[in-house]
Design an enzyme around this catalytic site. Structure first.
Site, PDB file in Angstrom:
ATOM      1  N   TYR A 147      46.037  26.285  37.065  1.00 56.59           N
ATOM      2  CA  TYR A 147      45.356  25.007  37.312  1.00 56.59           C
ATOM      3  C   TYR A 147      45.975  23.911  36.450  1.00 56.59           C
ATOM      4  O   TYR A 147      46.323  22.833  36.934  1.00 56.59           O
ATOM      5  CB  TYR A 147      43.873  25.177  37.002  1.00 56.59           C
ATOM      6  N   THR A 156      32.640  23.615  39.025  1.00 53.59           N
ATOM      7  CA  THR A 156      32.345  23.855  37.609  1.00 53.59           C
ATOM      8  C   THR A 156      30.969  24.491  37.399  1.00 53.59           C
ATOM      9  O   THR A 156      30.426  24.466  36.297  1.00 53.59           O
ATOM     10  CB  THR A 156      32.383  22.523  36.823  1.00 53.59           C
TER      11      THR A 156
END
Ligand SMILES: NC(=O)c1ccc[n+]([C@@H]2O[C@H](COP(=O)([O-])OP(=O)(O)OC[C@H]3O[C@@H](n4cnc5c(N)ncnc54)[C@H](O)[C@@H]3O)[C@@H](O)[C@H]2O)c1
Length: 279
Positions: A155, A193
């Site tokens: 990421y 998240t």
């Protein structure tokens, strides 16, 4: 309804959820016609129906260049042009906390969506914009693209690449009146998240949310929770003519995380010193 984007056509990738969804709602409110792109057809179509005639959904996997070209062609055919490309779709990849546990096959998937998807989206949109008087490209990176740290290596690598790619094409495309800017969201409360996972009950998901929230907040000077709407507002600014002189920037929307460490180290050192002397 505001009129910040009146007369503009925008494509938003990853529009079925989180930041992309908030941007779609805001852009329509500001007068744009939008095409929502996502692999999640159910939520994408539901949102487009909710937003009315100004919005259309097109199922698109941004990792597939042919689908991205078809998306741009669809926007031009359906709404008569393309002025704003918000390359927002992204995934975190597997959540291993140590690099030694990473499966590098995951790297290819993350790069395919987060970097190649942004590159193709930028190129397909820019080819149209270059022939039609310019436009604005907004690429969603992350603070993870500028902050080295533990975990999420694929990421981080993908987002760092998006930032340098965006700054470089900002220079290259300037002569066509195409502006290119990047966003670096910090901790924004979205499914990405949530640390939820499909196996959790709603009650368990709430417990996880409550437990991880303070951890998220710990490196953020502003203790307010980041919301998808905060990032959508920044995307609106960069997309709009208000940012006519802004290109090649990285705009953090992170409650101050990249400004610096909120821990007062001097106070901590003095506290330790005083405790040592007292003991
Ligand atoms: N939430 C955060 O804290 C945060 C922080 C920094 C950066 N970002 C970035 O913001 C962007 C949006 O994230 P979010 O938090 O809204 O996540 P999200 O998971 O809520 O939304 C992402 C959307 O992208 C879609 N998507 C996934 N793969 C796709 C593909 N191959 N093609 C098309 N669509 C695809 C998903 O279906 C989903 O609707 C991502 O690029 C993410 O990396 C988010």
């Amino acid at each position: 309804m505001g009129g910040e984007l009146a007369g503009k056509v925008a494509v938003i990738t990853g529009a079925a959820s989180g930041i992309g969804r908030a941007a779609a709602e805001l852009f329509v409110k500001e007068g744009a016609k939008v095409v929502l792109a996502d692999i999640d057809a159910q939520h994408g179509e539901e949102l487009a129906a909710q937003l009315g005639a100004a919005a259309a959904f097109r199922r698109t996997d941004v990792a597939d260049a042919a689908q991205v070209q078809a998306l741009v062609d669809f926007a031009v055919a359906h709404h008569g042009g393309l002025h704003i490309m918000f390359n927002n779709a992204g995934i975190s990849g597997a959540m291993h906390d140590r690099f030694l546990d990473d499966d590098l096959k995951d790297f290819q998937r993350v790069i395919g969506i987060n970097l190649f998807g942004v590159m193709t989206g930028s190129q397909c949109a820019a080819r149209h914009m270059a022939r039609n008087g310019g436009g604005s490209i907004v690429n969603n990176a992350s603070i993870a693209g500028v902050l080295p740290g533990h975990a999420l290596m694929s990421y981080r690598a993908s987002k760092a690449a998006v930032i340098l790619f965006s700054k470089s094409i900002a220079i290259d495309l300037a002569e066509y009146g195409i502006r290119v800017n990047c966003l670096a969201p910090g901790h924004i409360r979205t499914p990405l998240t949530s640390f939820g996972g499909p196996g959790l009950s709603p009650e368990q998901a709430e417990r996880v949310k409550a437990a991880v929230s303070p951890v998220f907040d710990s490196n953020q000077p502003l203790k307010r929770h980041g919301r998808p709407e905060d990032v959508a507002q920044a995307a609106l600014f960069l997309a709009s003519d208000r940012a006519a002189q802004v290109t090649g920037i990285l705009m953090p929307v992170d409650g101050g995380i990249t400004a610096g460490d909120p821990v007062n180290h001097l106070a901590e050192i003095l506290k330790a010193r005083n405790q040592a002397l007292a003991g």
